[in-house]
Design a protein around this motif. Structure first.
Motif, mmCIF file in Angstrom:
data_model
loop_
_atom_site.group_PDB
_atom_site.id
_atom_site.type_symbol
_atom_site.label_atom_id
_atom_site.label_comp_id
_atom_site.label_asym_id
_atom_site.label_seq_id
_atom_site.Cartn_x
_atom_site.Cartn_y
_atom_site.Cartn_z
ATOM 1 N N GLY A 77 1.089 -1.371 0.344
ATOM 2 C CA GLY A 77 0.027 0.210 0.373
ATOM 3 C C GLY A 77 0.826 1.185 -0.467
ATOM 4 O O GLY A 77 0.339 2.586 -0.379
ATOM 5 N N GLY A 85 0.482 1.900 -3.407
ATOM 6 C CA GLY A 85 -0.540 1.007 -3.772
ATOM 7 C C GLY A 85 -2.328 2.555 -3.197
ATOM 8 O O GLY A 85 -2.588 3.234 -4.341
ATOM 9 N N GLU A 143 -10.144 3.371 -4.593
ATOM 10 C CA GLU A 143 -9.454 1.522 -3.986
ATOM 11 C C GLU A 143 -10.492 0.319 -5.206
ATOM 12 O O GLU A 143 -9.778 -0.235 -5.668
ATOM 13 C CB GLU A 143 -8.952 1.505 -2.694
ATOM 14 C CG GLU A 143 -8.194 0.704 -2.530
ATOM 15 C CD GLU A 143 -8.153 -0.029 -1.060
ATOM 16 O OE1 GLU A 143 -9.101 0.176 -0.285
ATOM 17 O OE2 GLU A 143 -6.901 -0.863 -0.930
ATOM 18 N N LYS A 189 -10.314 0.291 -8.843
ATOM 19 C CA LYS A 189 -8.843 0.043 -8.868
ATOM 20 C C LYS A 189 -8.235 -1.665 -8.959
ATOM 21 O O LYS A 189 -7.928 -2.897 -9.802
ATOM 22 C CB LYS A 189 -7.718 0.503 -8.078
ATOM 23 C CG LYS A 189 -5.982 0.038 -8.186
ATOM 24 C CD LYS A 189 -4.910 0.883 -7.014
ATOM 25 C CE LYS A 189 -5.214 0.039 -5.650
ATOM 26 N NZ LYS A 189 -3.958 0.220 -4.469
ATOM 27 N N CYS A 190 -8.694 -2.156 -7.748
ATOM 28 C CA CYS A 190 -8.909 -3.524 -7.360
ATOM 29 C C CYS A 190 -10.026 -4.351 -9.182
ATOM 30 O O CYS A 190 -9.290 -5.521 -8.749
ATOM 31 C CB CYS A 190 -9.681 -3.520 -5.827
ATOM 32 S SG CYS A 190 -8.411 -3.250 -4.459
ATOM 33 N N SER A 245 -7.747 -5.086 -11.813
ATOM 34 C CA SER A 245 -6.938 -5.829 -11.732
ATOM 35 C C SER A 245 -7.711 -7.340 -12.260
ATOM 36 O O SER A 245 -7.703 -8.090 -13.066
ATOM 37 C CB SER A 245 -6.820 -6.630 -10.741
ATOM 38 O OG SER A 245 -6.300 -5.803 -10.377
ATOM 39 N N GLY A 287 2.910 -7.952 -1.777
ATOM 40 C CA GLY A 287 1.818 -6.632 -1.741
ATOM 41 C C GLY A 287 0.503 -6.953 -2.475
ATOM 42 O O GLY A 287 0.442 -7.227 -3.369
ATOM 43 N N GLY A 288 -0.725 -6.568 -2.366
ATOM 44 C CA GLY A 288 -2.160 -6.679 -2.786
ATOM 45 C C GLY A 288 -2.037 -5.812 -4.240
ATOM 46 O O GLY A 288 -2.519 -5.882 -4.857
ATOM 47 N N GLN A 289 -0.868 -4.474 -4.250
ATOM 48 C CA GLN A 289 -0.748 -4.259 -5.547
ATOM 49 C C GLN A 289 -0.228 -4.742 -6.563
ATOM 50 O O GLN A 289 -0.493 -3.887 -7.634
ATOM 51 C CB GLN A 289 -0.034 -2.253 -5.251
ATOM 52 C CG GLN A 289 0.089 -1.834 -6.369
ATOM 53 C CD GLN A 289 -1.480 -1.131 -6.168
ATOM 54 O OE1 GLN A 289 -2.412 -0.690 -5.613
ATOM 55 N NE2 GLN A 289 -1.857 -1.562 -7.945
HETATM 56 P P1 AMP Z 1 -0.756 -4.719 1.617
HETATM 57 O O1 AMP Z 1 -0.090 -3.423 1.857
HETATM 58 O O2 AMP Z 1 0.306 -5.741 0.925
HETATM 59 O O3 AMP Z 1 -1.774 -5.219 1.958
HETATM 60 O O4 AMP Z 1 -0.927 -3.192 -0.585
HETATM 61 C C1 AMP Z 1 -2.136 -3.212 -0.071
HETATM 62 C C2 AMP Z 1 -2.603 -2.746 -1.707
HETATM 63 O O5 AMP Z 1 -2.939 -3.256 -2.085
HETATM 64 C C3 AMP Z 1 -3.957 -1.605 -1.655
HETATM 65 O O6 AMP Z 1 -3.323 -0.358 -2.141
HETATM 66 C C4 AMP Z 1 -4.422 -2.042 -1.950
HETATM 67 O O7 AMP Z 1 -5.588 -0.711 -2.261
HETATM 68 C C5 AMP Z 1 -3.906 -3.448 -3.221
HETATM 69 N N1 AMP Z 1 -4.939 -3.988 -3.918
HETATM 70 C C6 AMP Z 1 -5.166 -5.186 -3.175
HETATM 71 N N2 AMP Z 1 -5.590 -6.121 -3.453
HETATM 72 C C7 AMP Z 1 -5.808 -5.326 -5.095
HETATM 73 C C8 AMP Z 1 -6.426 -6.437 -6.223
HETATM 74 N N3 AMP Z 1 -7.417 -7.060 -6.583
HETATM 75 N N4 AMP Z 1 -5.472 -5.197 -7.617
HETATM 76 C C9 AMP Z 1 -4.849 -3.877 -7.632
HETATM 77 N N5 AMP Z 1 -4.339 -4.057 -5.943
HETATM 78 C C10 AMP Z 1 -4.939 -3.955 -4.890
#
Ligand code: AMP
Length: 609
Positions: free
Chosen positions: A198, A226, A264, A267-268, A271, A338-340
């Motif tokens: 994030g 993110g 947000e 954006k998700c 994906s 990481g989610g991003q």
């Molecule tokens: P983390 O710090 O690893 O929890 O990453 C969180 C980040 O990942 C945030 O900015 C979320 O908006 C992003 N994120 C989570 N799921 C997705 C997705 N399916 N597509 C794009 N970004 C995501």
């Protein structure tokens, strides 16, 4: 020995894990989720909310809701990167007397360490409930690129939360530990961990071989994540709304928070989908009345908006490859963390850099937490035969008399490590020297980050160049530095250990601990009140039913008394005070007994023979 937990303290979400036998498991929240939003809020009544509860109320309490705090921890207020956060955050970022960035909530000023401590306390409590025992020790992960003040501040956050932080572990190293656990370690190989969360970006190159995890290189950007992607969408939406209505929705905190959540979500969705609809009814009131936002965002447009952000990850990757002395072709696997990294454009750029498809078997949200759990297992002695060889992300050194910078420990050195160097005086009869400790890669001291300054005094007067001042740098396995200086020539041993110029003082940490305990007490009271309230709610319903059934048997006074008791129970249900709710519950008990006596005399009632 009590259990040690592993914590991934993320910018957006956090995870706590523990070893169960020889497997690391993520501890779920009471609501059944494996991740906890890294959000803390203070309600107008001064209550502290953490995680999902804090996230839920963010849109209605934007200035009291703190997220993305990891970007501020261990940084100065005048850091230009902190400024860029301040520009878009609904909460206020102010300067502590020592220049550290702090946030303002209502009338209170809080350090990022205290906010992070609230998240850590929440995770600790979750773990305690799950394990059924007190948790005191933890491993906490940080981006590999975190410098010394950021690491120290993270450790302080743990202390405030009542945790003994046994290890500050680099996130990519944690991820590789979890990857190794997946049984993908039978042959020696070099992997890359590409971690875009994030708020931060990290790239690490590691060699894994029969239980040895050696970090070959690490690079990154602690201000890329993110949240920057979200901001691009927010700005795009706001510009179009302003063009249509003449009103800038980013100027209104509530509207900004709604835009943030919608951005947000969009954006998700992008994906998975090629386009998404963003609808925000009644976003702002314009001279023509309420205005709604309705836009379609395609994946192509989104990729144009964030293309340069994804590109920014390329240089650190190339730097890390160069530091490791490797070509992309020598990387056997690329882990996405990481989610991003779920954004397809990110995966495409990763493929371009490393010339291979990234690994799809690790869960990018949990892998760091699981790795922290394994490290906790290593410290407990539950996991054996793993050696971690981590490296320092930035060089450490001292300022020279002419404002230059001498590196004592080079970036990329394996930690823990110790380096000494002998310095001398530049003037005749000089009785003191100043040691200015810095971290960074630039050759001019000023351009690097100042960590600490101290003086070694009492050097016996002698011609310049004669005294021998030995300066020693130590970096422990947490990546945290300490520096000492010793006058060798006089035989008198003087030694000074550095205390950082930033971070919390011991008194501030003590205050933080006391406040954290107060909030923990408040949380416990709230949980107790919630339990009693739910008992009261159930009993009120059943008694109301009994009353409806038998009211014709009751005298007018009894009816009056019962109705009054029901009314006070209903108002007690809205209370947060355990005692008020308990009193209502006791009163309801008396009423229930009264009604059962009456019911027993009802000839039609069951129970009368
Ligand atoms: P983390 O710090 O690893 O929890 O990453 C969180 C980040 O990942 C945030 O900015 C979320 O908006 C992003 N994120 C989570 N799921 C997705 C997705 N399916 N597509 C794009 N970004 C995501």
């Amino acid at each position: 020995m009590s259990r040690i937990v592993g914590i991934d303290l993320g910018s957006t979400n956090s995870v706590v894990a523990v070893m169960e036998g020889d497997t690391p498991v993520v501890i779920p929240t009471k609501e059944g989720s494996n991740t906890v939003p890294s959000i803390v809020a203070f309600s107008r009544r001064g209550e502290r909310l953490v995680g999902a509860l804090a996230k839920r109320q963010a849109a209605t309490n934007p200035e009291g809701t703190f997220y993305g705090i990891k970007r501020l921890i261990g940084r100065k207020r005048d850091d230009e990167l902190v400024d860029s956060v301040a520009k878009h955050a609904p909460y206020k970022i102010v300067s502590a007397p020592n220049g550290d960035a702090q946030v303002q909530a209502g009338g209170r000023v809080l350090s990022p360490q205290e906010i992070s401590a609230a998240i850590l306390s929440h995770l600790k409590e979750n773990a305690e409930q799950y394990l059924g025992e007190a948790v005191k020790d933890a491993v906490i992960t940080v981006p590999a690129y975190f410098d010394d003040p950021q690491r120290q501040a993270t450790r302080d956050a743990g202390r405030i939360a009542g945790l003994n932080v046994l290890r500050v572990l680099n996130e990519p190293t944690a991820a590789s530990l979890a990857y190794g656990q997946l049984g993908q370690m039978t042959v020696e190989k070099v992997i890359a961990v590409y971690d875009l969360g994030g708020g931060t970006f990290d790239i690490s190159i590691l060699r894994l071989a029969q239980g040895v995890f050696e970090v070959l290189a690490t690079a990154g950007d602690t201000f890329l994540g993110g949240e920057d992607f979200d901001l691009r969408i927010i700005q795009w939406l706001a510009a179009s709304f302003k063009q249509d209505t003449g009103v800038d929705p980013m100027a209104d905190l509530l509207a900004l928070q709604r835009l943030r959540e919608a951005a947000e979500k969009a954006k998700c969705e992008l994906s998975r989908e090629k386009q998404t609809e963003i609808q925000l009814p009644f976003l702002a009131t314009t001279p023509k009345g309420p205005s709604h936002l309705k836009k379609t965002l395609t994946r192509d447009t989104f990729e144009q908006l964030v293309g340069d952000l994804v590109e920014r990850t390329r240089t650190p990757c190339e730097e890390a490859l160069e530091m490791a002395g490797l070509d992309p072709g020598q990387i056997a696997d690329v882990l996405l963390v990481g989610g991003q990294t779920r954004t397809p454009l990110v995966q495409q750029v990763v493929m371009e850099i490393f010339k291979r498809d990234p690994n799809r078997y690790v869960n990018p949200d949990e892998v760091v937490g699981l790795g922290a759990g394994i490290q906790a297992g290593i410290l407990c002695g539950d996991v054996k035969e793993i050696v971690l060889l981590d490296v320092t992300p930035l060089s450490l050194g001292v300022e020279t008399r002419d404002g230059g910078f001498i590196k004592m420990i080079e970036r990329g050195a394996t930690v823990p490590c110790r380096r000494s160097r002998v310095f001398t005086t530049t003037a005749n009869n000089q009785t003191k020297v100043e040691v200015h400790v810095l971290q960074g890669e630039r050759e001019i001291a000023d351009a690097n980050k100042s960590l600490a300054r101290f003086e070694l005094v009492g050097i016996p007067p002698s011609p310049r160049g004669t005294p021998q001042i030995e300066v020693t740098f130590d970096i422990d396995s947490n990546g945290i530095a300490s520096v000492s200086a010793k006058d060798l020539s006089s035989g008198l041993q003087q030694q000074v250990v550095v205390t950082p110029t930033s971070g919390l003082s011991p008194e501030e940490i003590e205050r933080g601990i006391a406040e954290a305990e107060m909030f923990a007490e408040q949380d416990r009271r709230r949980v107790a009140a919630a339990r009693t309230r739910s008992r009261l709610e159930g009993l009120l319903q059943s008694n109301q039913k009994t009353f409806d059934e038998f009211s014709q048997l009751l005298s007018a006074e009894q009816t009056q008394e019962i109705k009054q008791a029901f009314a006070s129970c209903r108002s007690a249900l809205a209370s947060e005070d355990q005692e008020t709710i308990q009193q209502a519950l006791d009163r309801l008990g008396e009423i229930a007994r009264m009604m059962s006596e009456v019911a027993l005399y009802d000839p039609n009632s069951l129970g009368v023979s």
